[in-house]
Design an enzyme around this catalytic site. Structure first.
Site, PDB file in Angstrom:
ATOM      1  N   ALA A   1      -5.664  -0.150  -3.690  1.00  0.00           N
ATOM      2  CA  ALA A   1      -4.431   0.657  -3.671  1.00  0.00           C
ATOM      3  C   ALA A   1      -4.260   1.475  -4.949  1.00  0.00           C
ATOM      4  O   ALA A   1      -3.614   2.522  -4.930  1.00  0.00           O
ATOM      5  CB  ALA A   1      -3.218  -0.237  -3.454  1.00  0.00           C
TER       6      ALA A   1
ATOM      7  N   PHE B   1       0.819  -1.210   0.000  1.00  0.00           N
ATOM      8  CA  PHE B   1       0.000   0.000   0.000  1.00  0.00           C
ATOM      9  C   PHE B   1       0.861   1.273   0.000  1.00  0.00           C
ATOM     10  O   PHE B   1       0.481   2.290  -0.529  1.00  0.00           O
ATOM     11  CB  PHE B   1      -0.800   0.082   1.306  1.00  0.00           C
ATOM     12  CG  PHE B   1      -2.064  -0.728   1.365  1.00  0.00           C
ATOM     13  CD1 PHE B   1      -3.101  -0.499   0.472  1.00  0.00           C
ATOM     14  CD2 PHE B   1      -2.248  -1.672   2.371  1.00  0.00           C
ATOM     15  CE1 PHE B   1      -4.290  -1.201   0.580  1.00  0.00           C
ATOM     16  CE2 PHE B   1      -3.438  -2.380   2.479  1.00  0.00           C
ATOM     17  CZ  PHE B   1      -4.460  -2.147   1.573  1.00  0.00           C
TER      18      PHE B   1
ATOM     19  N   SER C   1      -2.315  -5.774  -7.076  1.00  0.00           N
ATOM     20  CA  SER C   1      -2.247  -4.621  -6.166  1.00  0.00           C
ATOM     21  C   SER C   1      -2.821  -5.044  -4.818  1.00  0.00           C
ATOM     22  O   SER C   1      -3.449  -6.087  -4.712  1.00  0.00           O
ATOM     23  CB  SER C   1      -3.085  -3.468  -6.708  1.00  0.00           C
ATOM     24  OG  SER C   1      -4.463  -3.701  -6.432  1.00  0.00           O
ATOM     25  N   ASP C   2      -2.646  -4.226  -3.810  1.00  0.00           N
ATOM     26  CA  ASP C   2      -3.396  -4.459  -2.582  1.00  0.00           C
ATOM     27  C   ASP C   2      -4.772  -3.794  -2.743  1.00  0.00           C
ATOM     28  O   ASP C   2      -5.033  -3.072  -3.709  1.00  0.00           O
ATOM     29  CB  ASP C   2      -2.626  -3.941  -1.356  1.00  0.00           C
ATOM     30  CG  ASP C   2      -3.039  -4.688  -0.080  1.00  0.00           C
ATOM     31  OD1 ASP C   2      -4.159  -5.255  -0.046  1.00  0.00           O
ATOM     32  OD2 ASP C   2      -2.275  -4.696   0.898  1.00  0.00           O
ATOM     33  N   TRP C   3      -5.620  -4.043  -1.770  1.00  0.00           N
ATOM     34  CA  TRP C   3      -7.033  -3.655  -1.805  1.00  0.00           C
ATOM     35  C   TRP C   3      -7.220  -2.144  -2.062  1.00  0.00           C
ATOM     36  O   TRP C   3      -6.799  -1.338  -1.229  1.00  0.00           O
ATOM     37  CB  TRP C   3      -7.651  -4.061  -0.470  1.00  0.00           C
ATOM     38  CG  TRP C   3      -9.103  -3.847  -0.279  1.00  0.00           C
ATOM     39  CD1 TRP C   3      -9.726  -2.648  -0.063  1.00  0.00           C
ATOM     40  CD2 TRP C   3     -10.131  -4.840  -0.244  1.00  0.00           C
ATOM     41  NE1 TRP C   3     -11.058  -2.830   0.106  1.00  0.00           N
ATOM     42  CE2 TRP C   3     -11.344  -4.178   0.007  1.00  0.00           C
ATOM     43  CE3 TRP C   3     -10.161  -6.224  -0.400  1.00  0.00           C
ATOM     44  CZ2 TRP C   3     -12.563  -4.844   0.110  1.00  0.00           C
ATOM     45  CZ3 TRP C   3     -11.371  -6.893  -0.282  1.00  0.00           C
ATOM     46  CH2 TRP C   3     -12.545  -6.206  -0.041  1.00  0.00           C
TER      47      TRP C   3
END
Ligand code: NOJ
Length: 767
Positions: free
Chosen positions: A297, A262, A293-295
């Site tokens: 992000a 993130f 990707s992260d959540w």
């Protein structure tokens, strides 16, 4: 530049032509299951732009208890339209079979979906939290845990786990310290590789393996102030020497994917950092798998202040090399506009689609999209007896004995009145830890129940919570019980909700009510054994001073109670070691045993001006690598195969362990090195080998380490790994502070290498 632009335009045109062709006829080729590279290229040629971004889109199917809750009729229509490539937070062989059926039978291109979940320390059978498993200093425990987790998750329809979490951290205020392997890049690398091997097995296409997503690529573990999601303002050197090695080790072990962090490093969010993702990870290291990707992000790149619109954010992430968009819907909704105005992006987009399709291919989904959906197998697999047995063994090996005055432990054969005190003794939820996947607290054996069952016939075990919001006399009751008993087991520390994502603390001492209880119980004139729970190192100088024994029990999973009882009553010897230093006070962090030396090294004499605090001793409360056992194990006889080493032959360093005690015990022998003089100052010690051994009374074992010259390298100002000729100190001990044996050797030539030094595993043999 001109040519590049023309090529991009041409490929955009080709893409459009292919789209028209594909829409005109239902393609035979697509219908056949196939797992060949040409199938991927053929699919790519036929995909519309919407279908392409669809493949890059990961949507949530629900969250924890509400798994699959978002799979409405409308959601299924999105699948039919090819607008989703993957779901996270979904589970279950049966519901996921139906979802997969819709994708492969009712969507135009029949591309299977990828199902993912955070299976981090167990799926249904829950193991100790990651920091605890690493405290075993035994990579086999991680491999077993990950293998079982993969078997259970895959039987439940999952293809992909967001693990291992390999973020190094030296700041235990950061709540996510619980999910990783602690402060050391070498230990972290060994554990990262073990997890990848466990999750992925020999063959990703097998029905009992899942693809690993090594996370969170970058320097997520170094946020300013330990506050989750914060900026990591670190040097290139510490990025490469400290934070990145476990990611490299995971790649060598074959990780199929990575997740980007993130946060940013010095102003560059990793999700948009082309130099780090496409540059270091893909080009320099040679990673050719998928990156997610992260959540949300990608959308959050706007909050970072490097994108003004969603479409700009999407362009940055896809250009950096992030293939799949977890949950922001930027790729789905806003990337097409960016591609229209900048056709160069189409190449990045196509590469991303290729990476996603290749991942599906590696998992065997084009050959048999239903291989993970056997409900009978699922029923047999979840919480199989051998999984539960393994959970107990891993939990035993994760416990770290911090203190054991007068060998009060083990409590063998006692017919005593035992007071178990503390609300955490019955807190089943906490034992499930930070990522409980489909774990169920009803399936946890609490610490209290474990102690009751393990105490033996003659013993009487009573419990008092000591802390109870509904009972103002709870503390008094606990003190009375302690007074009325022969021995106290005080269960204190943090509950599960004080560590984990978005759970950073500014003060890592005991929570106030726990401190009150501990003070009251330690004031009673009875022997007190502390079972310390928590997802991070805790600053507990009071306990360290007054308790008779302390067992760091972290959060131990389903078999928490039996595991603790095995150690307390001597069925098993404790042997875990700290994977991260425990500070004396929060103000001592960030801290690591591997700091660079100062020109004025810390000196215990407060009258001298040295590198120390004036209000604390110079050492941590418990150092990295610390942990006691039963038995009495002595380290002796350091031998070096040669006084010199060159660039091509490893040096052999061996030491002998002898158990002079009456009980069996464990010791983890640790090898540290130091480059005495070099052009860039080197850490005071770096871990370069370890091995945990069990020794029966009077048993003797010799362990030999064979580090290579590449493992002596540092990251130079020119971005190259270099081991400089010169003298190296050898330190062998039982913790970073307990060095028992010392020696030295000379590296006779300067050597350049390619791999981060801490990512290379040292050869170890035992005789
Ligand atoms: C956010 C977390 O940072 C990451 O570790 C996790 O995998 C995703 N959420 C999905 O749950």
């Amino acid at each position: 530049m001109m040519i590049k632009h023309m090529l991009a335009l041409a490929s955009l045109l080709l893409g459009c032509l292919a789209v028209t062709g594909a829409e005109a006829s239902a393609d035979e080729e697509i219908r056949q299951p196939a797992a060949r590279g040409d199938h991927i290229e053929s699919l790519l040629r036929q995909m519309t732009l919407e279908e392409k971004v669809g493949q890059l889109t990961q949507a949530a199917g629900g969250r924890s208890k509400n798994l699959n809750s978002k799979l409405t009729a409308e959601e299924l229509d999105r699948v039919r339209a090819g607008r989703v490539g993957s779901y996270l937070h979904v589970a279950g062989a049966e519901p996921l079979r139906e979802l997969q059926r819709v994708a492969v039978e009712e969507s135009r291109l029949k591309i299977p979906l990828l199902f993912a979940m955070d299976v981090v320390h167990g799926y249904r059978t829950i193991f100790p939290v990651p920091l605890a498993i690493t405290a075993s200093w035994d990579p086999e425990q991680w491999e077993t845990t990950a293998r079982i987790s993969a078997r259970e998750a895959a039987s439940s329809g999952l293809h992909w786990t967001f693990a291992p979490m390999v973020d190094i951290t030296r700041d235990p205020r950061w709540g996510r310290v619980v999910e990783g392997s602690g402060e050391d890049p070498y230990l972290g690398s060994i554990m990262a590789a073990a997890q990848v091997r466990g999750y992925q097995g020999e063959d990703l296409a097998a029905a009992d393996t899942v693809m690993a997503a090594t996370k969170h690529f970058g320097a997520y573990g170094a946020p300013t102030g330990g506050r989750d999601y914060g900026s990591a303002d670190i040097s290139e050197r510490s990025l490469h020497e400290t934070y990145l090695p476990p990611f490299h080790a995971a790649m060598t072990a074959g990780t199929g994917s990575y997740m980007t962090a993130f946060n940013d490093i010095a102003g560059r969010p990793t999700t948009a950092n082309a130099d780090l993702v496409n540059g270091t990870l893909r080009s320099k290291w040679g990673f050719d798998g998928m990156i997610v990707s992260d959540w949300n992000a990608i959308a959050e790149l706007m909050n970072h202040g490097i994108a003004t619109t969603r479409s700009e954010a999407g362009a940055l992430a896809i250009s950096a090399g992030v293939d799949m968009d977890m949950m922001s819907l930027v790729y789905a909704d806003d990337l097409p506009a960016a591609v229209a105005s900048n056709p160069v992006l189409l190449q990045h987009l196509d590469n991303a689609v290729r990476n996603v399709l290749k991942a599906k291919q590696k998992l065997g989904l084009f050959d048999d999209p239903f291989i993970y959906h056997d409900t009978a197998k699922e029923a047999a697999m979840l919480r199989a007896q051998d999984h539960i047995d393994a959970a107990r063994r891993v939990a035993v090996r994760s416990i770290v004995m911090l203190k054991n005055d007068n060998a009060i432990l083990p409590l063998a054969g006692t017919k005593k009145r035992i007071a178990v005190i503390g609300s955490l003794a019955t807190d089943r939820q906490s034992q499930l830890g930070s990522w409980r996947a489909r774990g169920d607290k009803a399936e946890v054996i609490s610490l209290l129940d474990g102690i009751k069952a393990g105490a033996g016939k003659g013993a009487v075990v009573n419990h008092a919570a000591g802390i109870d919001a509904d009972n103002p006399d709870a503390l008094k009751g606990a003190v009375a019980l302690a007074n009325d008993s022969d021995i106290v087991i005080l269960v204190t520390g943090e509950d599960y909700d004080l560590s984990g994502e978005a759970r950073s603390r500014s003060d890592i001492s005991l929570p106030r009510d726990q401190q009150r209880l501990a003070d009251a119980i330690l004031a009673v004139d009875k022997p007190v054994i502390v079972a310390l729970a928590g997802g991070r190192p805790l600053a507990v100088p009071g306990l360290a001073e007054k308790a008779d024994a302390i067992l760091m029990t972290w959060f131990l999973g389903n078999q928490a109670g039996p595991a603790l009882a095995d150690v307390i009553f001597g069925k098993a010897a404790p042997g875990g070691k700290l994977p991260i230093s425990f500070p004396r006070a929060t103000g001592q962090v960030p801290y690591s045993y591997g700091e660079y030396p100062s020109g004025r090294p810390a000196d215990p004499d407060p009258a001298k001006d040295t590198n120390r605090y004036s209000d604390l001793p110079i050492t941590p409360l418990y150092p990295f690598g610390h942990g006691l056992s039963y038995g009495d194990i002595e380290l002796s006889n350091l031998e070096l195969g040669s006084p010199t080493m060159d660039g091509s032959t490893p040096i052999e360093i061996s030491a002998t362990l002898t158990n002079n005690g009456k009980l069996a015990g464990d010791e983890t022998v640790q090898l540290y090195l130091r480059d005495r003089h070099s052009t860039i100052a080197q850490p005071q010690k770096i871990l370069r080998g370890f091995r945990r051994l069990s020794l029966k009374p009077q048993e003797k074992k010799t362990v030999s380490f064979t580090p290579t010259s590449d493992q002596l390298a540092f990251f130079g100002p020119d971005g190259k790994w270099r081991s400089e000729a010169g003298m190296f100190d050898v330190m062998v001990g039982s913790s970073a502070e307990t060095i028992v044996l010392t020696g030295a050797f000379e590296l006779t030539e300067t050597v350049e290498s390619k791999v981060p030094a801490s990512a290379i595993a040292t050869g170890v043999t035992v005789q």
